[in-house]
Design a protein around this motif. Structure first.
Motif, PDB file in Angstrom:
ATOM      1  N   HIS A  22       0.988  -1.277   0.181  1.00 33.12           N
ATOM      2  CA  HIS A  22       0.110  -0.201  -0.101  1.00 33.12           C
ATOM      3  C   HIS A  22       0.958   1.105   0.110  1.00 33.12           C
ATOM      4  CE1 HIS A  22      -2.582   2.647   2.331  1.00 33.12           C
ATOM      5  NE2 HIS A  22      -2.884   2.905   1.193  1.00 33.12           N
ATOM      6  N   ILE A  24       0.019   4.554  -1.553  1.00 35.38           N
ATOM      7  CA  ILE A  24      -0.582   5.640  -1.563  1.00 35.38           C
ATOM      8  C   ILE A  24      -0.326   6.692  -0.432  1.00 35.38           C
ATOM      9  CG2 ILE A  24      -2.754   7.046  -2.197  1.00 35.38           C
ATOM     10  CD1 ILE A  24      -3.282   4.867  -4.136  1.00 35.38           C
ATOM     11  N   GLU A  32      -7.505   8.586   1.800  1.00 35.17           N
ATOM     12  CA  GLU A  32      -7.702   7.838   0.564  1.00 35.17           C
ATOM     13  C   GLU A  32      -8.956   7.077   0.791  1.00 35.17           C
ATOM     14  OE1 GLU A  32      -4.509   5.015   0.151  1.00 35.17           O
ATOM     15  OE2 GLU A  32      -5.761   3.942  -1.135  1.00 35.17           O
ATOM     16  N   LEU A  33      -9.611   6.948  -0.338  1.00 33.99           N
ATOM     17  CA  LEU A  33     -10.905   6.531  -0.461  1.00 33.99           C
ATOM     18  C   LEU A  33     -10.627   5.405  -1.753  1.00 33.99           C
ATOM     19  CD1 LEU A  33     -13.877   5.748   0.119  1.00 33.99           C
ATOM     20  CD2 LEU A  33     -14.535   7.605  -1.114  1.00 33.99           C
ATOM     21  N   GLY A  35      -8.409   4.034  -3.329  1.00 34.77           N
ATOM     22  CA  GLY A  35      -7.256   4.516  -4.400  1.00 34.77           C
ATOM     23  C   GLY A  35      -7.056   5.810  -4.657  1.00 34.77           C
TER      24      GLY A  35
ATOM     25  N   PRO B  20      -3.717   0.591  -4.172  1.00 31.25           N
ATOM     26  CA  PRO B  20      -4.694   1.261  -2.987  1.00 31.25           C
ATOM     27  C   PRO B  20      -4.658   0.600  -1.911  1.00 31.25           C
ATOM     28  CG  PRO B  20      -6.138  -0.001  -4.710  1.00 31.25           C
ATOM     29  CD  PRO B  20      -4.531  -0.136  -5.199  1.00 31.25           C
ATOM     30  N   PHE B  21      -5.450   1.307  -1.001  1.00 31.68           N
ATOM     31  CA  PHE B  21      -5.733   0.791   0.517  1.00 31.68           C
ATOM     32  C   PHE B  21      -7.141  -0.136   0.184  1.00 31.68           C
ATOM     33  CE2 PHE B  21      -8.275   1.540   4.166  1.00 31.68           C
ATOM     34  CZ  PHE B  21      -7.333   1.129   5.124  1.00 31.68           C
ATOM     35  N   HIS B  22      -7.028  -1.227   0.770  1.00 33.39           N
ATOM     36  CA  HIS B  22      -8.157  -2.079   0.647  1.00 33.39           C
ATOM     37  C   HIS B  22      -9.324  -1.896   1.752  1.00 33.39           C
ATOM     38  CE1 HIS B  22      -5.206  -3.945  -2.435  1.00 33.39           C
ATOM     39  NE2 HIS B  22      -6.405  -3.962  -3.046  1.00 33.39           N
ATOM     40  N   TYR B  71     -19.148   9.014  11.436  1.00 31.06           N
ATOM     41  CA  TYR B  71     -18.275  10.257  11.103  1.00 31.06           C
ATOM     42  C   TYR B  71     -17.032   9.559  11.470  1.00 31.06           C
ATOM     43  CZ  TYR B  71     -20.994  13.489   8.591  1.00 31.06           C
ATOM     44  OH  TYR B  71     -21.989  14.032   7.863  1.00 31.06           O
ATOM     45  N   VAL B  80     -14.850  12.962   8.050  1.00 28.65           N
ATOM     46  CA  VAL B  80     -15.385  12.187   6.770  1.00 28.65           C
ATOM     47  C   VAL B  80     -16.483  11.411   7.172  1.00 28.65           C
ATOM     48  CG1 VAL B  80     -14.677  10.362   5.475  1.00 28.65           C
ATOM     49  CG2 VAL B  80     -13.145  11.989   6.244  1.00 28.65           C
ATOM     50  N   ARG B  81     -17.766  11.493   6.320  1.00 29.02           N
ATOM     51  CA  ARG B  81     -18.716  10.716   6.560  1.00 29.02           C
ATOM     52  C   ARG B  81     -18.492   9.418   6.035  1.00 29.02           C
ATOM     53  NH1 ARG B  81     -25.075  11.729   4.255  1.00 29.02           N
ATOM     54  NH2 ARG B  81     -24.048  11.748   2.181  1.00 29.02           N
ATOM     55  N   LEU B 232     -14.348   1.691   3.577  1.00 30.85           N
ATOM     56  CA  LEU B 232     -13.385   1.742   2.476  1.00 30.85           C
ATOM     57  C   LEU B 232     -12.367   3.008   2.644  1.00 30.85           C
ATOM     58  CD1 LEU B 232     -15.602   1.380  -0.737  1.00 30.85           C
ATOM     59  CD2 LEU B 232     -13.851  -0.181   0.133  1.00 30.85           C
ATOM     60  N   TYR B 233     -12.512   4.049   3.464  1.00 25.28           N
ATOM     61  CA  TYR B 233     -11.536   4.945   3.784  1.00 25.28           C
ATOM     62  C   TYR B 233     -10.450   4.611   4.668  1.00 25.28           C
ATOM     63  CZ  TYR B 233     -15.068   8.583   2.474  1.00 25.28           C
ATOM     64  OH  TYR B 233     -15.795   9.528   1.771  1.00 25.28           O
ATOM     65  N   ASP B 234      -9.343   5.274   4.325  1.00 29.29           N
ATOM     66  CA  ASP B 234      -8.194   4.833   5.156  1.00 29.29           C
ATOM     67  C   ASP B 234      -8.319   5.707   6.439  1.00 29.29           C
ATOM     68  OD1 ASP B 234      -5.612   4.641   6.403  1.00 29.29           O
ATOM     69  OD2 ASP B 234      -4.596   5.531   4.702  1.00 29.29           O
ATOM     70  N   LYS B 237      -5.488   8.031  10.127  1.00 30.13           N
ATOM     71  CA  LYS B 237      -5.275   9.330  10.688  1.00 30.13           C
ATOM     72  C   LYS B 237      -6.347   9.708  11.744  1.00 30.13           C
ATOM     73  CE  LYS B 237      -2.276  11.345   7.220  1.00 30.13           C
ATOM     74  NZ  LYS B 237      -2.270  12.100   6.014  1.00 30.13           N
ATOM     75  N   ASN B 260     -19.326  13.160   0.674  1.00 28.52           N
ATOM     76  CA  ASN B 260     -18.706  13.147   1.801  1.00 28.52           C
ATOM     77  C   ASN B 260     -19.272  14.511   2.554  1.00 28.52           C
ATOM     78  OD1 ASN B 260     -17.027  13.081   4.268  1.00 28.52           O
ATOM     79  ND2 ASN B 260     -15.188  13.673   3.027  1.00 28.52           N
TER      80      ASN B 260
END
Lengths: 379, 319
Positions: A22, A24, A32-33, A35, B20-22, B71, B80-81, B232-234, B237, B260
């Motif tokens: 990962h 990105i 990130e959403l 990708g 991408p982040f999964h 959120y 972020v929603r 799906l969001y990272d 943080k 969002n």
């Protein structure tokens, strides 16, 4: 063979690399959403902690002030909101302050005072009289248990902690109490320096349970006190031989007794005309219960066997002798009219998920708060 | 062999570009103490006097809550929603789309059948009253395909003219529906609208199922509860997680549904903070997972205890 191993290694490595990498990196203010780096919602920059009223809490993520009345109004005071519920003031309750609970970081703190189930000096008072008598307080102790464990294993249960009592104010505090996984903490009053299995000298083992969560202190709580003399009076109030039929061990305390108080949730008024139920959907056998009633002077001194009347009087209170650990609730006795039964008049409904019970040589007190479906009970 | 190793090393180098982040996962328990669980249901409904049914409040009514929004507050700079959800009864006993499910296990039918599900028989009323589920919200502008959650209104044209208008499970007085019209209608309901499955609660007939609010299963008397959300969001943080009880259905129109949006005018009913006052979010105590507790900012006995698996790619617990 080597070629086959290499091929397998290749496929395995490809899969491994494909799922563990990962790379990105999203910049400040983005996240990130799937990708892509998308912006977060930025709060209004003109806002800030300086806009929060004293005692309220600023959340930078939300750009909002949150008021926690409990944090603003100290012990011995209570919050009173204005009609619009936009402002509040702290009003003294006139009570001596309770000892301050430290901020919880896992294990919790519980403070409060003790109340008589029935005031010995004025039996018209039920679960209202707080104990301030220093000599009385010196003879008891408050211990915290997992009530479900206690109901299962009795006095072999391991205490979660012990409270200290201030004999001057009558207030107690217990700290560093780990919340059991089932989320209940039982507050138990017993003789000072009681040892497991011992008969009570003055204070039979009496418990009251609170729903609890880690990090959330339970403040301004209460524990319930029943004296040994009162227990004997309860025994004497029953017809001769009734306890022998109700429970093989033959005594209110020996059997272990659950005391349920049926109330309306908002008004907290006791509800008459309730048949006690337990388990999935069964009425508690009438021969194993008795209802705590008032005499002609309003004193809580009468015990009416369930075989004589199967529903609560205006005290809303039932005793279940030899109670097991299960769910407890109530149903309106449909043989009664609205004039005879608050339960019918208020169309009371009790949830079926409240766990309760007792164990041998223990009394366990519990409120069961129901909902008035026609709202007449909470006016 | 040497060439193969060189190839693998090269592949590993190139395969890392733009991966991408999964996603992350939140495993949680939502529980309440001495509040009426019925008040958590969205869109808000209130019991009718006598307990014969419910009246569903309308947008704009005092106390109306349309849905909940989860959120994440990130790094103190914004929010972020993550998703929108409802708390619903596990099953609605008078739901038209549950009336014509063929029930092969039923034993009280007369004749050869087919026999259909009779949602008035026990224990299903208890499942409506005492078991609540957390499900994905659906867009609020789906027209007639969106039930509006009031079966008495939206199912009116599906009723048999001879049907009673007020059902009462206490007396087994049921609404009767026109089978062909009802089945046609239910077949075209948007797949995001929750319709419970009386045979398998975890696999609804329609909609997205996140789990069950903690309580006692009235059919078995056993404790039940637990939620699972895929995000799906990272979340790396994240500094807070919170839930808003949102009264405005316009925030869930098809156009707005996946946007969002910043938190609206709704009330924050659950909150946990990394360095704050309410609840907690602990990123340090456990390797690879976070643990947290959302509490009600005004002290209502409502709690959301959760574990976050912030990066499923590095998680050795597979779901």
């Amino acid at each position: 063979m080597v070629r086959r191993i290499s091929l397998i290694s290749f496929i395995f490595s490809f899969g491994l690399l494909g799922t563990s990498c990962h790379t990105i990196e999203c910049g400040e203010g983005t996240v990130e959403l799937d990708g892509e780096c998308v912006p977060v919602n930025f709060p209004e920059q003109t806002l800030g902690p300086h806009l929060c009223m004293p005692g309220s809490h600023w959340s930078a993520d939300l750009a909002k002030c949150f008021v926690d009345p409990a944090a603003v109004c100290g012990r011995g005071t209570e919050v009173q909101w204005n009609d619009d519920e936009t402002e509040f003031t702290c009003v003294s309750t006139g009570e001596p302050e309770l000892p301050e609970c430290p901020v919880s970081t896992g294990p919790i703190c519980i403070n409060g005072r003790l109340r008589y189930l029935v005031d010995p000096s004025d039996p018209t008072k039920f679960l209202t009289t707080e104990i301030r008598d220093a000599s009385m307080l010196a003879q008891l102790e408050i211990v915290f248990y997992d009530p479900l464990e206690y109901a299962s294993v009795g006095s072999a249960a391991v205490p979660l902690g012990i409270a200290t009592i201030d004999p001057e104010s009558g207030a107690f505090i217990g700290t560093d109490i780990s919340v059991p996984s089932q989320g209940y903490v039982g507050l138990v009053v017993r003789d000072k320096d009681w040892v497991p299995g011992a008969d009570p000298v003055m204070f039979p083992f009496t418990g009251y349970a609170y729903k609890a969560s880690p990090n959330v202190n339970i403040e301004n709580s209460f524990g319930v006190v029943i004296t040994k003399d009162q227990l004997q009076e309860f025994e004497d109030a029953l017809p001769e031989g009734y306890m022998a039929t109700a429970c093989a061990l033959g005594g209110i305390y020996a059997c272990g007794t659950w005391i349920g108080v049926f109330r309306e949730k908002i008004s907290l008024q006791p509800v008459s005309g309730v048949r006690p139920f337990y388990g999935t959907n069964a009425s508690i056998p009438e021969a194993r219960i008795a209802f705590l009633d008032k005499d002609g002077s309003g004193r809580h001194t009468v015990l009416t066997p369930g075989t004589e009347r199967r529903y609560t009087s205006d005290t809303g209170t039932v005793m279940f002798f030899g109670a097991e650990l299960t769910n407890y609730f109530g149903m309106c006795d449909q043989m009664l009219t609205a004039a005879e039964s608050r339960c019918v008049a208020w169309e009371m409904e009790y949830g079926k998920s409240l766990q309760g019970g007792s164990a041998q040589k223990a009394m366990f007190v519990q409120y069961l708060d129901g909902i008035s479906l026609n709202d007449r009970g909470n006016k | 062999m040497k060439q193969l190793l060189i190839f693998l090393v090269s592949l590993s180098f190139f395969s890392c570009q733009g991966e991408p982040f999964h996603g992350s996962r939140i495993i949680a328990n939502l529980y309440f103490a001495n509040i009426d669980g019925e008040t958590l249901i969205t869109p808000t409904r209130v019991r009718d006097p006598g307990g014969s049914g419910y009246t569903y409040l309308q947008p704009g009514d005092p106390g109306y809550i349309d849905h909940y929004e989860l959120y994440a507050g990130i790094d103190g700079v914004g929010s972020v929603r993550l998703l929108n959800f409802h708390i619903r009864p596990a099953l609605e006993v008078h739901h038209p789309c549950l009336q014509f499910l063929e029930d092969t296990t039923r034993v009280d039918g007369v004749g050869e059948g087919p026999f259909y599900f009779n949602m008035c028989r026990p224990p299903y009323p208890d499942v409506e009253k005492y078991m609540f589920v957390v499900v994905g919200a659906s867009p609020s502008d789906l027209g007639t395909a969106n039930p509006g959650y009031n079966f008495l209104d939206w199912g009116a044209d599906l009723l048999d003219p001879s049907s009673v208008t007020t059902p009462d499970c206490a007396t087994n007085t049921r609404l009767t529906f026109l089978q062909e019209a009802t089945e046609a209608f239910c077949a075209q309901i948007d797949s995001s609208v929750y319709i419970g499955n009386p045979f398998q609660l975890t696999k609804p007939l329609s909609g997205e199922f996140f789990g069950v609010v903690d309580g006692i299963d009235p059919r078995t008397n056993l404790a039940i509860g637990g939620l699972s959300f895929s995000i799906l969001y990272d979340l790396s943080k994240v500094t807070s997680l919170f839930v808003v009880a949102e009264p405005d259905p316009a925030r869930l129109t098809t156009e707005n549904f996946s946007l969002n949006l910043p938190p609206g005018a709704g009330k924050v009913v659950l909150m946990s903070e990394l360095e704050g006052y309410y609840g907690y979010l602990d990123k340090e105590s456990f390797e690879g997972v976070w643990h947290g507790l959302m509490v009600h900012p005004e002290g209502e006995p409502l709690f959301f205890e959760y574990t976050v698996y912030p990066d499923l790619d590095t998680d050795n617990a597979w779901f």
